[in-house]
Design an enzyme around this catalytic site. Structure first.
Site, PDB file in Angstrom:
ATOM      1  N   HIS A  26       0.847  -1.205   0.000  1.00  0.00           N
ATOM      2  CA  HIS A  26       0.000   0.000   0.000  1.00  0.00           C
ATOM      3  C   HIS A  26       0.868   1.236   0.000  1.00  0.00           C
ATOM      4  CE1 HIS A  26      -3.157   2.861   1.111  1.00  0.00           C
ATOM      5  NE2 HIS A  26      -4.009   1.943   0.705  1.00  0.00           N
ATOM      6  N   GLU A  76      -7.877  -4.793  -0.576  1.00  0.00           N
ATOM      7  CA  GLU A  76      -8.431  -5.382  -1.794  1.00  0.00           C
ATOM      8  C   GLU A  76      -8.461  -6.914  -1.748  1.00  0.00           C
ATOM      9  OE1 GLU A  76      -9.881  -3.193  -3.066  1.00  0.00           O
ATOM     10  OE2 GLU A  76      -8.753  -1.653  -4.124  1.00  0.00           O
TER      11      GLU A  76
END
Ligand code: ACO
Length: 386
Positions: free
Chosen positions: A250, A308
């Protein structure tokens, strides 16, 4: 100048705080892990739009207001039918339908926000059903928001476990700092445009694969691996080829994405409620192998599971196909977009940054004037559909 505005603070907000170093997400003052799995979507919506949780009577009145706005204008249904006839991607259909929600209504920021939040499940549901040769199901006003969305898609009333899992997802992803689509919405509304225009722009920004497009490929990776014994070989081969593992890493979180934990727990709960959990067990073992191999390859950079990966797992478990992952994200994120619009209107200023010009200077236009003549035209006007 920082490319992509990375690190630039462009707004002040009371809506959410992303602490990338500590791995903490605060939603309107509440730790996401405390709020998202327990609150109703209606409560979170009230919190975001009004700045505090509702009292019981306020919650009831607000839920009624939302259910009262679920029905789509006839023109929106027609656009969705036409979009389905040409197999438009679901995010395009959503982007076409949102502006029609303003038809015949006077502009009012809070009212427009509530209209959009209430209508998104019916827009996605109606479109999906048209795409599969089915009619939209009648609106049910006796179902909470999350259950209503699942009902709009399938026509079946979902179990409490399915509704809770989706509600936790919608709450978890309803806002996340100044992400690209939220920024787009704030830029549009900062010109004192209207909320539905801003939400239309935000839908367009969300459609791009760099913004929330990873759950489909993350699911694909788990499907491709197929059984736990293959995980090591397949993942090693991907990393050897220099591929990135979807659902890991991320930009902002330097530690584990807290939303991954919330959705992991929601997935664990959902898959323990009597549904087939083979896919869940497979995904967990893929995750463990991926984390082990990523740590071995990049010992000095923490690459952890992001939101996700578990979005893919949870939405797949709920029976949603990958094509619906981004529109479902929009069903939750429209709340954040709306609340940011109201905040920007209340407290913000026109957003108007500058650019650094890198083109040529001092060129001179010295051509003879050119007039439009027949040779510039095909001479025929073509209508695309009769
Ligand atoms: N798999 C394998 N290697 C990775 C991954 C990954 N998922 N993520 C980063 N790396 C590696 C990079 O190859 C790079 O290696 P190098 O230094 O040898 O070139 C190193 O880690 C650092 O990568 P950066 O690009 O600097 O990481 P950044 O923080 O900019 O990228 C991103 C973040 C884009 C999310 C990245 O981790 C990624 O591509 N992940 C996979 C896609 C994904 O899951 N996206 C969803 C993110 S969550 C969200 O957007 C809501």
């Amino acid at each position: 100048m920082m490319q992509g505005l990375e690190g630039v603070v462009a707004a002040r907000t009371r809506l959410s705080h992303v602490d990338g170093e500590a791995g903490r997400l605060t939603l309107a003052g509440y730790a996401a892990e405390e709020l998202a799995p327990h609150a109703g979507f209606e409560e979170v919506a009230y919190l975001f739009l009004h700045g505090r949780l509702p009292e019981p009577a306020e919650r009831t009145a607000f839920a009624r207001e939302l259910t009262g706005r679920r029905t789509l204008p006839r023109a929106a249904i027609e656009v969705l039918r036409e979009a389905a006839a040409v197999n438009a991607p679901p995010m395009d259909a959503l982007r076409m339908a949102v502006p029609i929600l303003s038809l015949g209504r006077a502009e009012n920021p809070l009212d427009d926000a509530i209209a959009a939040i209430a209508a998104f499940p019916a827009v996605v549901g109606a479109y999906w059903r048209f795409r599969h040769g089915e009619s939209p199901v009648p609106i049910r006003c006796d179902l909470p928001h999350a259950a209503h969305y699942l009902h709009q898609l399938s026509g079946a009333e979902p179990s409490p476990e399915r509704s809770r899992a989706l509600e936790t997802y919608l709450n978890t992803i309803c806002d996340h700092g100044l992400n690209a689509s939220t920024f787009a919405a704030r830029v549009i509304i900062s010109t004192q445009s209207d909320v539905l225009s801003a939400i239309t722009g935000a839908v367009g920004a969300l459609k791009g694969p760099l913004h929330g497009g990873a759950p489909g490929p993350a699911l694909q990776m788990v499907v491709e691996i197929g059984s736990p014994e293959r995980a090591e070989t397949v993942i090693r081969a991907k990393l050897d080829r220099g591929e990135r593992l979807m659902g890991f890493g991320h930009r902002i979180y330097k530690v584990r994405d807290p939303r991954a934990d919330i959705l992991a727990q929601a997935a664990e709960q959902f898959f323990s409620s009597g549904v087939d959990r083979r896919f869940y067990d497979l995904a967990r073992s893929v995750e463990a192998t991926a984390l082990r191999l990523l740590r071995a390859r990049k010992p000095d950079r923490r690459l952890d599971t992001n939101v996700e990966f578990y979005t893919a797992l949870l939405l797949h478990g709920l029976g949603l196909p990958p094509e619906l992952f981004t529109p479902t994200f929009a069903v939750g994120r429209v709340l954040g977009w709306s609340a940011h619009c109201l905040e920007q209107l209340r407290e913000g200023r026109l957003i108007r940054p500058q650019s650094t010009y890198i083109g040529p200077m001092e060129l001179h236009y010295d051509r003879a004037p050119v007039r439009f003549d027949r040779s510039d035209s095909t001479g025929v006007c073509v209508s695309r559909r009769s």
